[in-house]
Design a protein around this motif. Structure first.
Motif, PDB file in Angstrom:
ATOM      1  N   ASP A 174       0.854  -1.190   0.000  1.00 46.26           N
ATOM      2  CA  ASP A 174       0.000   0.000   0.000  1.00 46.26           C
ATOM      3  C   ASP A 174       0.889   1.240   0.000  1.00 46.26           C
ATOM      4  OD1 ASP A 174      -2.115   1.695   0.129  1.00 46.26           O
ATOM      5  OD2 ASP A 174      -2.443   1.442   2.294  1.00 46.26           O
ATOM      6  N   VAL A 175       0.877   1.992  -1.110  1.00 43.16           N
ATOM      7  CA  VAL A 175       1.710   3.184  -1.244  1.00 43.16           C
ATOM      8  C   VAL A 175       0.794   4.415  -1.263  1.00 43.16           C
ATOM      9  CG1 VAL A 175       3.423   4.395  -2.641  1.00 43.16           C
ATOM     10  CG2 VAL A 175       3.429   1.895  -2.534  1.00 43.16           C
ATOM     11  N   GLU A 176       1.060   5.366  -0.341  1.00 43.20           N
ATOM     12  CA  GLU A 176       0.243   6.578  -0.242  1.00 43.20           C
ATOM     13  C   GLU A 176       1.143   7.808  -0.238  1.00 43.20           C
ATOM     14  OE1 GLU A 176      -3.474   5.880   2.526  1.00 43.20           O
ATOM     15  OE2 GLU A 176      -1.647   5.195   3.536  1.00 43.20           O
ATOM     16  N   VAL A 177       0.546   8.935  -0.634  1.00 43.50           N
ATOM     17  CA  VAL A 177       1.253  10.198  -0.535  1.00 43.50           C
ATOM     18  C   VAL A 177       0.297  11.205   0.122  1.00 43.50           C
ATOM     19  CG1 VAL A 177       0.559  10.937  -2.857  1.00 43.50           C
ATOM     20  CG2 VAL A 177       2.581  11.950  -1.773  1.00 43.50           C
ATOM     21  N   ALA A 178       0.807  11.952   1.099  1.00 42.54           N
ATOM     22  CA  ALA A 178      -0.042  12.890   1.836  1.00 42.54           C
ATOM     23  C   ALA A 178       0.647  14.242   1.922  1.00 42.54           C
ATOM     24  CB  ALA A 178      -0.311  12.355   3.241  1.00 42.54           C
ATOM     25  N   ALA A 179      -0.134  15.299   1.645  1.00 42.08           N
ATOM     26  CA  ALA A 179       0.411  16.661   1.726  1.00 42.08           C
ATOM     27  C   ALA A 179       0.661  17.026   3.181  1.00 42.08           C
ATOM     28  CB  ALA A 179      -0.560  17.640   1.090  1.00 42.08           C
ATOM     29  N   LYS A 180       1.816  17.620   3.423  1.00 35.27           N
ATOM     30  CA  LYS A 180       2.174  18.034   4.772  1.00 35.27           C
ATOM     31  C   LYS A 180       2.711  19.461   4.727  1.00 35.27           C
ATOM     32  CE  LYS A 180       1.363  14.162   6.982  1.00 35.27           C
ATOM     33  NZ  LYS A 180       0.440  14.069   8.124  1.00 35.27           N
ATOM     34  N   HIS A 181       2.361  20.271   5.740  1.00 28.54           N
ATOM     35  CA  HIS A 181       2.906  21.605   5.865  1.00 28.54           C
ATOM     36  C   HIS A 181       4.087  21.523   6.816  1.00 28.54           C
ATOM     37  CE1 HIS A 181      -0.461  23.086   3.651  1.00 28.54           C
ATOM     38  NE2 HIS A 181      -1.322  22.561   4.513  1.00 28.54           N
ATOM     39  N   LYS A 182       5.256  21.493   6.246  1.00 29.98           N
ATOM     40  CA  LYS A 182       6.470  21.313   7.019  1.00 29.98           C
ATOM     41  C   LYS A 182       7.404  22.484   6.795  1.00 29.98           C
ATOM     42  CE  LYS A 182       5.914  17.158   8.841  1.00 29.98           C
ATOM     43  NZ  LYS A 182       6.076  16.869  10.269  1.00 29.98           N
ATOM     44  N   VAL A 183       8.161  22.803   7.815  1.00 27.14           N
ATOM     45  CA  VAL A 183       9.146  23.861   7.702  1.00 27.14           C
ATOM     46  C   VAL A 183      10.533  23.241   7.772  1.00 27.14           C
ATOM     47  CG1 VAL A 183      10.038  25.973   8.723  1.00 27.14           C
ATOM     48  CG2 VAL A 183       7.582  25.484   8.787  1.00 27.14           C
ATOM     49  N   PHE A 184      11.296  23.526   6.752  1.00 31.67           N
ATOM     50  CA  PHE A 184      12.682  23.093   6.728  1.00 31.67           C
ATOM     51  C   PHE A 184      12.822  21.566   6.806  1.00 31.67           C
ATOM     52  CE2 PHE A 184      17.200  23.917   8.095  1.00 31.67           C
ATOM     53  CZ  PHE A 184      17.538  24.510   6.878  1.00 31.67           C
ATOM     54  N   VAL A 185      12.141  20.786   5.919  1.00 28.66           N
ATOM     55  CA  VAL A 185      12.236  19.333   5.859  1.00 28.66           C
ATOM     56  C   VAL A 185      13.042  18.929   4.625  1.00 28.66           C
ATOM     57  CG1 VAL A 185      10.112  19.045   4.541  1.00 28.66           C
ATOM     58  CG2 VAL A 185      10.925  17.180   5.991  1.00 28.66           C
ATOM     59  N   GLU A 186      13.854  17.899   4.770  1.00 26.69           N
ATOM     60  CA  GLU A 186      14.685  17.426   3.657  1.00 26.69           C
ATOM     61  C   GLU A 186      13.880  16.478   2.777  1.00 26.69           C
ATOM     62  OE1 GLU A 186      18.975  15.160   2.892  1.00 26.69           O
ATOM     63  OE2 GLU A 186      18.228  15.516   4.928  1.00 26.69           O
ATOM     64  N   THR A 187      13.887  16.719   1.497  1.00 21.93           N
ATOM     65  CA  THR A 187      13.145  15.878   0.553  1.00 21.93           C
ATOM     66  C   THR A 187      14.097  14.986  -0.229  1.00 21.93           C
ATOM     67  OG1 THR A 187      13.222  17.605  -1.143  1.00 21.93           O
ATOM     68  CG2 THR A 187      11.283  17.540   0.307  1.00 21.93           C
ATOM     69  N   ALA A 188      13.559  13.832  -0.658  1.00 20.56           N
ATOM     70  CA  ALA A 188      14.365  12.850  -1.398  1.00 20.56           C
ATOM     71  C   ALA A 188      14.536  13.295  -2.837  1.00 20.56           C
ATOM     72  CB  ALA A 188      13.702  11.484  -1.336  1.00 20.56           C
ATOM     73  N   SER A 189      15.711  13.016  -3.391  1.00 18.52           N
ATOM     74  CA  SER A 189      15.954  13.285  -4.808  1.00 18.52           C
ATOM     75  C   SER A 189      15.281  12.197  -5.641  1.00 18.52           C
ATOM     76  CB  SER A 189      17.450  13.303  -5.094  1.00 18.52           C
ATOM     77  OG  SER A 189      17.996  12.006  -4.893  1.00 18.52           O
ATOM     78  N   GLU A 190      15.286  12.391  -6.942  1.00 13.78           N
ATOM     79  CA  GLU A 190      14.669  11.413  -7.844  1.00 13.78           C
ATOM     80  C   GLU A 190      15.318  10.041  -7.698  1.00 13.78           C
ATOM     81  OE1 GLU A 190      14.392  10.733 -12.651  1.00 13.78           O
ATOM     82  OE2 GLU A 190      14.219  12.788 -11.886  1.00 13.78           O
ATOM     83  N   SER A 191      16.660   9.996  -7.647  1.00 19.22           N
ATOM     84  CA  SER A 191      17.367   8.709  -7.526  1.00 19.22           C
ATOM     85  C   SER A 191      17.151   8.084  -6.160  1.00 19.22           C
ATOM     86  CB  SER A 191      18.863   8.906  -7.785  1.00 19.22           C
ATOM     87  OG  SER A 191      19.421   9.809  -6.844  1.00 19.22           O
ATOM     88  N   GLU A 192      17.104   8.918  -5.116  1.00 18.59           N
ATOM     89  CA  GLU A 192      16.875   8.387  -3.769  1.00 18.59           C
ATOM     90  C   GLU A 192      15.477   7.795  -3.655  1.00 18.59           C
ATOM     91  OE1 GLU A 192      19.746  11.364  -1.130  1.00 18.59           O
ATOM     92  OE2 GLU A 192      17.675  11.939  -1.586  1.00 18.59           O
ATOM     93  N   LEU A 193      14.489   8.461  -4.241  1.00 19.81           N
ATOM     94  CA  LEU A 193      13.129   7.948  -4.224  1.00 19.81           C
ATOM     95  C   LEU A 193      13.050   6.608  -4.967  1.00 19.81           C
ATOM     96  CD1 LEU A 193      10.115   8.215  -3.587  1.00 19.81           C
ATOM     97  CD2 LEU A 193       9.886   9.613  -5.677  1.00 19.81           C
ATOM     98  N   ALA A 194      13.721   6.521  -6.112  1.00 21.44           N
ATOM     99  CA  ALA A 194      13.720   5.279  -6.898  1.00 21.44           C
ATOM    100  C   ALA A 194      14.342   4.133  -6.104  1.00 21.44           C
ATOM    101  CB  ALA A 194      14.478   5.494  -8.210  1.00 21.44           C
ATOM    102  N   GLU A 195      15.421   4.425  -5.404  1.00 21.92           N
ATOM    103  CA  GLU A 195      16.102   3.395  -4.613  1.00 21.92           C
ATOM    104  C   GLU A 195      15.221   2.916  -3.461  1.00 21.92           C
ATOM    105  OE1 GLU A 195      20.252   2.870  -2.058  1.00 21.92           O
ATOM    106  OE2 GLU A 195      20.004   4.571  -3.437  1.00 21.92           O
ATOM    107  N   ILE A 196      14.541   3.857  -2.803  1.00 20.64           N
ATOM    108  CA  ILE A 196      13.656   3.496  -1.699  1.00 20.64           C
ATOM    109  C   ILE A 196      12.514   2.611  -2.186  1.00 20.64           C
ATOM    110  CG2 ILE A 196      11.981   4.420  -0.043  1.00 20.64           C
ATOM    111  CD1 ILE A 196      13.853   6.891   0.199  1.00 20.64           C
ATOM    112  N   LEU A 197      11.889   3.010  -3.285  1.00 20.56           N
ATOM    113  CA  LEU A 197      10.765   2.237  -3.813  1.00 20.56           C
ATOM    114  C   LEU A 197      11.213   0.860  -4.302  1.00 20.56           C
ATOM    115  CD1 LEU A 197       8.807   5.012  -5.770  1.00 20.56           C
ATOM    116  CD2 LEU A 197       8.310   4.063  -3.500  1.00 20.56           C
ATOM    117  N   GLN A 198      12.414   0.798  -4.877  1.00 20.72           N
ATOM    118  CA  GLN A 198      12.945  -0.478  -5.355  1.00 20.72           C
ATOM    119  C   GLN A 198      13.046  -1.484  -4.208  1.00 20.72           C
ATOM    120  OE1 GLN A 198      13.888  -0.961  -8.745  1.00 20.72           O
ATOM    121  NE2 GLN A 198      13.970  -3.122  -8.185  1.00 20.72           N
ATOM    122  N   GLU A 199      13.403  -0.978  -3.033  1.00 24.15           N
ATOM    123  CA  GLU A 199      13.568  -1.842  -1.864  1.00 24.15           C
ATOM    124  C   GLU A 199      12.235  -2.154  -1.191  1.00 24.15           C
ATOM    125  OE1 GLU A 199      15.636  -1.663   2.579  1.00 24.15           O
ATOM    126  OE2 GLU A 199      16.082  -0.109   1.087  1.00 24.15           O
TER     127      GLU A 199
END
Length: 545
Positions: free
Chosen positions: A168-193
């Motif tokens: 089950d893969v979900e995405v939720a909008a969050k109001h965050k201040v100063f949060v680090e986001t994953a790069s395209e390659s990092e996201l691909a690696e996470i999903l691959q695993e």
């Protein structure tokens, strides 16, 4: 360290009194956090540092957003003044305690991410309800999943047309201040695993899930089972196959399977043959035997011999590898069959007593010959293992011929001559040659036998049937043999060059037991032959025929 700041406009800034109460570096950090908690005017990104520069403490405010430089100048000065006038910094200066902190830089970092007009939005990615990362845009997840699906289509045997996520893969909008986001390659690696795909397919289930093989279609799964059965039948081409079945509980069924697990029929057959257990081996070390190796590894010597053809206890060597188990396929086909084989019928033995032979002597009159028969069995077996074997019929095709043996009953007479004075003739001459020295007085001594001279290597035979009681070196006799004929009678064969029998052997009259030599106290090649009756030597001439 970075800190997340809540989007809460009700938080008030730190007043001067609060700053005066600050007594530690940790409280400075909290005060700075509170100072910037009002994000209604969100235009700046600031790093605040408290550090020691050559024993002179300074407050350094760094701008992250160059566009906010002008608006930030007054706030930076105000914040620096408040920190400088805090009780913590005042105490340090008053007590001149900077020297205790001069060796290290104590850095408090608070990064406050403020966005123009409104608080910035990021997107939390959840896999089975667990946060795995943050991304800047929801479309990034869609693109990453699309790429992941394309990779599965290219690298697996699956048809990804109807693929669905098995997690089950979900995405939720969050109001965050100063949060680090994953790069395209990092996201691909996470999903691959974390993520896998399932597609409509089929599977072979062995023993209720002990082993599962995935296929693209039910047809592929069934073809594997059919091939296993056909191979088993082909391996029994010389038998009449009645039926086949799987030894394990095996089912083929449709259902969703993981795309990466899908096998071709050829791959599945290879995996089934490889089995579920690896071949284990043992390397022989000094002092080991087959028995100790079998005992240490929970098996038997007979099993080791079966797994290692040609293995011999007296020939195992240090460093030799010995198989401890055999590969068992994941799926075995039981074959019920009727087979007819030719088997040997062992011959028997008939023994007849003969007074013409000395006691202990035997003579084969008729050689034994094995017979043969055709035996029909009904057998259930798999992979070389017999589950059941029933004899249906036997037909003798050749009768065996029994071995006939004459067994001697005669004993050696203790008297050397009959009443007429002739030789009893109970012993045969042990060797060919000429008598070079008779029995009796010889010089100052007494010769206890006769010497039969001949060249070295001339055969020496037993004078009568009996049992070998001595065979080896015997001082002055050299290499010597003594044969016990029973009834108190023995014969001695001395000065031999070669001994061909061992203690305990039974010998027959005329059987070769050695060769003429010149060992021990001897002046040339000859056989010294003695006849011993109840412990005393007798003249052999009176006993030879």
């Amino acid at each position: 360290m970075s800190k997340e700041i809540r989007n809460d406009s009700e938080c008030s800034k730190t007043d001067d009194k609060d700053w005066h109460q600050v007594t530690s570096i940790e409280q400075i950090e909290a005060a700075i956090k509170k100072e910037f908690s009002d994000e209604s005017d969100s235009r700046k990104t600031v790093t605040a540092e408290v550090k020691n520069d050559k024993a002179n403490w300074k407050i350094v405010l760094k701008k992250k957003n160059e566009k906010a430089e002008e608006n930030f100048a007054s706030e930076a000065k105000s914040l620096k003044d408040k920190i400088y006038h805090s009780r913590f910094m005042t105490t340090i200066r008053a007590q001149k305690a900077e020297r205790f902190l001069a060796g290290a830089a104590v850095v408090l970092v608070l990064v406050v991410a403020l966005v123009s007009v409104s608080v910035s939005t990021c997107y939390e990615v959840l896999v089975d309800g667990e946060n795995v990362c943050y991304i800047s845009s929801a479309s990034e997840l869609d693109a990453a999943l699309k790429d992941l699906k394309a990779q599965a289509d290219a690298n697996t045997n699956a048809d990804m047309t109807e693929a669905v996520l098995s997690t089950d893969v979900e995405v939720a909008a969050k109001h965050k201040v100063f949060v680090e986001t994953a790069s395209e390659s990092e996201l691909a690696e996470i999903l691959q695993e974390k993520v896998s795909w399932q597609v409509p397919g089929a599977k072979i289930v062995v023993n209720n899930g002990e082993s599962v093989l995935a296929f693209a279609t039910l047809t592929d799964a069934q073809s594997v089972l059919d091939t296993l059965t056909q191979n088993a039948i082909a391996a029994n081409s010389g038998a009449k196959v009645l039926d086949t079945r799987f030894y394990e509980d095996v089912t083929a069924e449709e259902g969703n399977v993981d795309a990466e697990d899908i096998l071709t029929p050829e791959q599945a057959l290879a995996q089934i043959a490889e089995g579920k257990e690896e071949v284990k081996t043992h390397t022989v070390v000094s002092g080991e035997s087959l028995w100790s190796i079998a005992s240490d590894n929970g098996t038997s010597v007979s099993t080791l011999n079966e797994l290692n053809p040609g293995l011999r206890e007296d020939r195992i060597q240090i460093g030799q590898e010995i198989k401890l188990n055999k590969i068992e396929p994941l799926i075995n086909v039981v074959v019920d069959k009727v087979v007819t084989v030719s088997e040997a019928i062992p011959y028997g033995e008939t023994v007849k007593e003969s007074s013409k032979l000395m006691k202990g002597e035997t003579q084969v009159v008729t050689k034994g010959v094995e017979g043969s028969k055709d035996v029909t069995y009904q057998i259930s077996e798999y992979n070389g293992t017999t589950l059941e074997k029933v004899t249906l019929s036997e037909v003798v095709t050749k009768e065996p011929v029994n071995k006939v043996v004459n067994k001697g009953t005669a004993t050696v007479a203790t008297s050397s001559r009959s009443s007429s004075g002739s030789s009893s003739g109970v012993f045969s001459w042990p060797s060919k040659g000429t008598i070079s020295s008779p029995y009796g007085k010889r010089g100052r001594g007494f010769h206890t036998g006769i010497d039969i001279a001949n060249k070295k290597g001339t055969p020496v035979s037993a004078a009568a049937g009996g049992k070998v009681t001595s065979a080896g070196w015997s001082g002055g006799y050299g290499y010597c043999i003594i044969v016990d004929h029973g009834n108190g009678m023995k014969t001695r064969y001395a000065h031999l060059s070669k001994i061909l029998v061992s203690v305990g052997d039974s010998v027959s009259r005329g059987e070769k037991i050695g060769e003429v030599g010149s060992t021990g106290n001897s002046t040339g090649p000859h056989l010294h032959f003695e006849v011993i009756v109840n412990g005393s030597t007798k003249n052999p001439i009176n006993y030879l025929k």
